[in-house]
Every structure is written in structure tokens, then in C-alpha cells.
Design a protein around this motif. Structure first.
Motif, PDB file in Angstrom:
ATOM      1  N   ALA A 159       0.838  -1.204   0.000  1.00 43.38           N
ATOM      2  CA  ALA A 159       0.000   0.000   0.000  1.00 43.38           C
ATOM      3  C   ALA A 159       0.873   1.254   0.000  1.00 43.38           C
ATOM      4  O   ALA A 159       1.849   1.348   0.743  1.00 43.38           O
ATOM      5  N   GLY A 160       0.526   2.193  -0.863  1.00 40.44           N
ATOM      6  CA  GLY A 160       1.221   3.467  -0.916  1.00 40.44           C
ATOM      7  C   GLY A 160       2.465   3.493  -1.772  1.00 40.44           C
ATOM      8  O   GLY A 160       3.040   4.560  -1.986  1.00 40.44           O
ATOM      9  N   GLN A 161       2.916   2.348  -2.262  1.00 41.21           N
ATOM     10  CA  GLN A 161       4.101   2.325  -3.106  1.00 41.21           C
ATOM     11  C   GLN A 161       3.723   2.613  -4.556  1.00 41.21           C
ATOM     12  O   GLN A 161       2.579   2.392  -4.966  1.00 41.21           O
ATOM     13  N   ASN A 171      -1.835  -3.340   5.335  1.00 41.23           N
ATOM     14  CA  ASN A 171      -1.652  -4.731   5.748  1.00 41.23           C
ATOM     15  C   ASN A 171      -1.883  -5.744   4.630  1.00 41.23           C
ATOM     16  O   ASN A 171      -2.160  -6.912   4.896  1.00 41.23           O
ATOM     17  N   GLU A 172      -1.769  -5.307   3.378  1.00 40.27           N
ATOM     18  CA  GLU A 172      -1.884  -6.211   2.236  1.00 40.27           C
ATOM     19  C   GLU A 172      -0.610  -6.171   1.405  1.00 40.27           C
ATOM     20  O   GLU A 172      -0.002  -5.114   1.230  1.00 40.27           O
ATOM     21  N   ALA A 196      -3.160 -10.042   4.345  1.00 40.26           N
ATOM     22  CA  ALA A 196      -3.849 -10.492   3.134  1.00 40.26           C
ATOM     23  C   ALA A 196      -2.992 -10.209   1.913  1.00 40.26           C
ATOM     24  O   ALA A 196      -2.029  -9.430   1.974  1.00 40.26           O
ATOM     25  N   ILE A 197      -3.369 -10.843   0.819  1.00 43.94           N
ATOM     26  CA  ILE A 197      -2.727 -10.626  -0.478  1.00 43.94           C
ATOM     27  C   ILE A 197      -3.825 -10.219  -1.449  1.00 43.94           C
ATOM     28  O   ILE A 197      -4.903 -10.811  -1.456  1.00 43.94           O
ATOM     29  N   SER A 198      -3.524  -9.221  -2.272  1.00 38.24           N
ATOM     30  CA  SER A 198      -4.487  -8.806  -3.286  1.00 38.24           C
ATOM     31  C   SER A 198      -3.848  -8.862  -4.666  1.00 38.24           C
ATOM     32  O   SER A 198      -2.630  -8.745  -4.808  1.00 38.24           O
ATOM     33  N   ILE A 199      -4.699  -9.062  -5.656  1.00 33.43           N
ATOM     34  CA  ILE A 199      -4.266  -9.125  -7.050  1.00 33.43           C
ATOM     35  C   ILE A 199      -5.377  -8.566  -7.924  1.00 33.43           C
ATOM     36  O   ILE A 199      -6.552  -8.774  -7.635  1.00 33.43           O
ATOM     37  N   THR A 200      -4.992  -7.853  -8.954  1.00 29.14           N
ATOM     38  CA  THR A 200      -5.930  -7.389  -9.972  1.00 29.14           C
ATOM     39  C   THR A 200      -5.776  -8.294 -11.179  1.00 29.14           C
ATOM     40  O   THR A 200      -4.651  -8.646 -11.556  1.00 29.14           O
ATOM     41  N   SER A 201      -6.886  -8.634 -11.800  1.00 30.22           N
ATOM     42  CA  SER A 201      -6.839  -9.468 -12.997  1.00 30.22           C
ATOM     43  C   SER A 201      -7.915  -9.003 -13.970  1.00 30.22           C
ATOM     44  O   SER A 201      -9.046  -8.748 -13.562  1.00 30.22           O
ATOM     45  N   ALA A 202      -7.544  -8.897 -15.225  1.00 33.51           N
ATOM     46  CA  ALA A 202      -8.524  -8.503 -16.236  1.00 33.51           C
ATOM     47  C   ALA A 202      -9.596  -9.587 -16.357  1.00 33.51           C
ATOM     48  O   ALA A 202      -9.324 -10.778 -16.156  1.00 33.51           O
ATOM     49  N   PHE A 232      -8.987  -9.844  -6.613  1.00 36.05           N
ATOM     50  CA  PHE A 232      -9.036 -11.084  -5.846  1.00 36.05           C
ATOM     51  C   PHE A 232      -8.218 -10.848  -4.580  1.00 36.05           C
ATOM     52  O   PHE A 232      -7.221 -10.132  -4.594  1.00 36.05           O
ATOM     53  N   ARG A 233      -8.640 -11.490  -3.487  1.00 35.00           N
ATOM     54  CA  ARG A 233      -7.959 -11.280  -2.202  1.00 35.00           C
ATOM     55  C   ARG A 233      -7.891 -12.603  -1.448  1.00 35.00           C
ATOM     56  O   ARG A 233      -8.834 -13.393  -1.480  1.00 35.00           O
ATOM     57  N   LEU A 234      -6.788 -12.816  -0.774  1.00 35.06           N
ATOM     58  CA  LEU A 234      -6.600 -13.987   0.072  1.00 35.06           C
ATOM     59  C   LEU A 234      -6.303 -13.517   1.481  1.00 35.06           C
ATOM     60  O   LEU A 234      -5.321 -12.790   1.702  1.00 35.06           O
ATOM     61  N   GLU A 235      -7.154 -13.895   2.417  1.00 36.43           N
ATOM     62  CA  GLU A 235      -6.894 -13.637   3.838  1.00 36.43           C
ATOM     63  C   GLU A 235      -5.846 -14.653   4.283  1.00 36.43           C
ATOM     64  O   GLU A 235      -5.979 -15.844   4.012  1.00 36.43           O
ATOM     65  N   LEU A 236      -4.818 -14.188   4.958  1.00 35.10           N
ATOM     66  CA  LEU A 236      -3.770 -15.090   5.428  1.00 35.10           C
ATOM     67  C   LEU A 236      -4.109 -15.645   6.801  1.00 35.10           C
ATOM     68  O   LEU A 236      -4.761 -14.981   7.605  1.00 35.10           O
ATOM     69  N   ALA A 237      -3.632 -16.845   7.055  1.00 32.46           N
ATOM     70  CA  ALA A 237      -3.734 -17.415   8.395  1.00 32.46           C
ATOM     71  C   ALA A 237      -2.742 -16.650   9.254  1.00 32.46           C
ATOM     72  O   ALA A 237      -1.568 -16.546   8.919  1.00 32.46           O
ATOM     73  N   VAL A 238      -3.224 -16.073  10.322  1.00 36.16           N
ATOM     74  CA  VAL A 238      -2.375 -15.255  11.178  1.00 36.16           C
ATOM     75  C   VAL A 238      -2.180 -15.983  12.499  1.00 36.16           C
ATOM     76  O   VAL A 238      -3.136 -16.387  13.147  1.00 36.16           O
TER      77      VAL A 238
END
Length: 179
Positions: free
Chosen positions: A70-72, A81-82, A119-125, A160-166
Motif C-alpha cells: 500500500a502506498g508504493q 496490511n496487504e 492479506a494478499i491482493s491481485i488485480t486481474s482482467a 481477488f484477495r486472500l486472507e492469510l492465516a495469522v
């Protein structure tokens, strides 16, 4: 195929550029003169403003991916936190052999090792169906409320987003699961 996942070095940039260009063109996502291709080609710029990682097999680079937060400058959708990953490309010569899946799994493992990443996020067409199937098979879920259009174009991008096991430590030292 055994894959080693590591940060790209300047010596890798020409191969990262070749693989990324060929993967996007081979899939028919863009024409060679599409403006986005120049962003894909500028690996050196990406590496200065994000993290470029490669997957290596038998001493050869076979895939590349860009990680950002985020912010980069290269972040399009990452929230606090993603970890966001972008520009995942597998050499067309080895596509279909599980390299893309191995890279995304390594991105997940890497994200789980980072403090404060939840979490991890990704953009996909919308037309990248093979990528969608891969992401969903690894636990990513669509987040339609975060979908967006490419500025100046009528191209919808899905998030798309994946919540991580914390795993967190509590005062008595016990560990807690998913958070």
C-alpha cells in the motif's frame, strides 16, 4: 519441476523482460504496441519502486512477479496490511507445468513471513480466465466492491484477495489460529 523463488538481480532483468513480454503477447492479452507493454518492459524501473521476484528452475529464470505494498508507486489496489502482486508471467515454453501455481504459493509463503501483512491482493482482467481459476484454487476470492476500470479505457479489472492465516502470540504464550 523444482522452483527456486528469489529476488531478481540486475542480471535477471533482460530475461524477466523477455518472459513477461512473451507471456502477455502469447496469451493475447495485449498487442505489442499497447501502452501497458512499455510498463511491462521496464523491469529496472519496477525493481527500483517495488520488489521483482523470479522463479528459477535448473538454473534458468522461468517466471517473474512484482510485489508491492500500500502506498508504493506500483501498488494499484493494496490496502494497509496487504501485499499486492502484479505482472505474474510464466515463460510460455513452460506454461501448463505448474510454475504459475508454484510462484503464487511462494508469494503466499513470503507474505505469511512478513510482519503486519494480513492479506494478499491481485488485480486481474476479466478475460484472464486461467489466472482466475488458479487464484481461486489457492483460496483467493473475488472482491467485486474493489473492482476498477483502467483509466481512459473500457477495461474492467477484477480484484481477488486472500486472507492469510495469522498466528499471534498471546500473553501466556499460547498460539491462536486464523485471525
Amino acid at each position: 519441476m523444482t522452483v527456486v523463488f528469489r529476488l531478481a538481480t540486475a542480471a535477471d532483468y533482460p530475461e524477466v523482460q523477455r518472459i513477461t513480454r512473451e507471456a502477455y503477447l502469447h496469451a493475447g492479452h495485449f498487442a505489442a504496441d499497447h501502452p501497458y507493454m512499455s510498463a511491462l518492459d521496464d523491469v529496472e524501473h519496477r525493481a527500483k519502486h517495488a520488489e521483482v521476484w523470479v522463479a528459477e528452475s535448473s538454473g534458468a529464470v522461468v517466471a517473474a512477479v512484482t510485489l508491492t505494498f500500500a502506498g508504493q508507486p506500483y501498488s494499484e489496489i493494496a490496502m494497509e496490511n496487504e501485499l499486492e502482486f502484479r505482472m505474474l508471467a510464466v515463460d510460455p515454453a513452460v506454461q501448463g507445468g505448474g510454475v504459475g501455481r508454484a510462484v503464487v504459493r511462494r508469494v503466499i509463503e513470503h507474505a505469511e513471513s512478513l510482519p503486519n501483512i494480513r492479506a494478499i491482493s491481485i488485480t486481474s482482467a476479466t478475460f484472464m480466465e486461467r489466472a482466475h481459476a488458479l487464484y481461486e484454487s489457492l483460496g483467493f476470492r473475488r472482491v467485486p466492491a474493489r473492482d476498477w476500470y483502467v483509466p481512459g479505457e473500457d477495461v474492467l479489472l477484477w480484484v481477488f484477495r486472500l486472507e492469510l492465516a495469522v498466528v499471534e502470540l498471546v500473553e501466556n504464550g499460547a498460539r491462536l489460529g486464523r485471525g
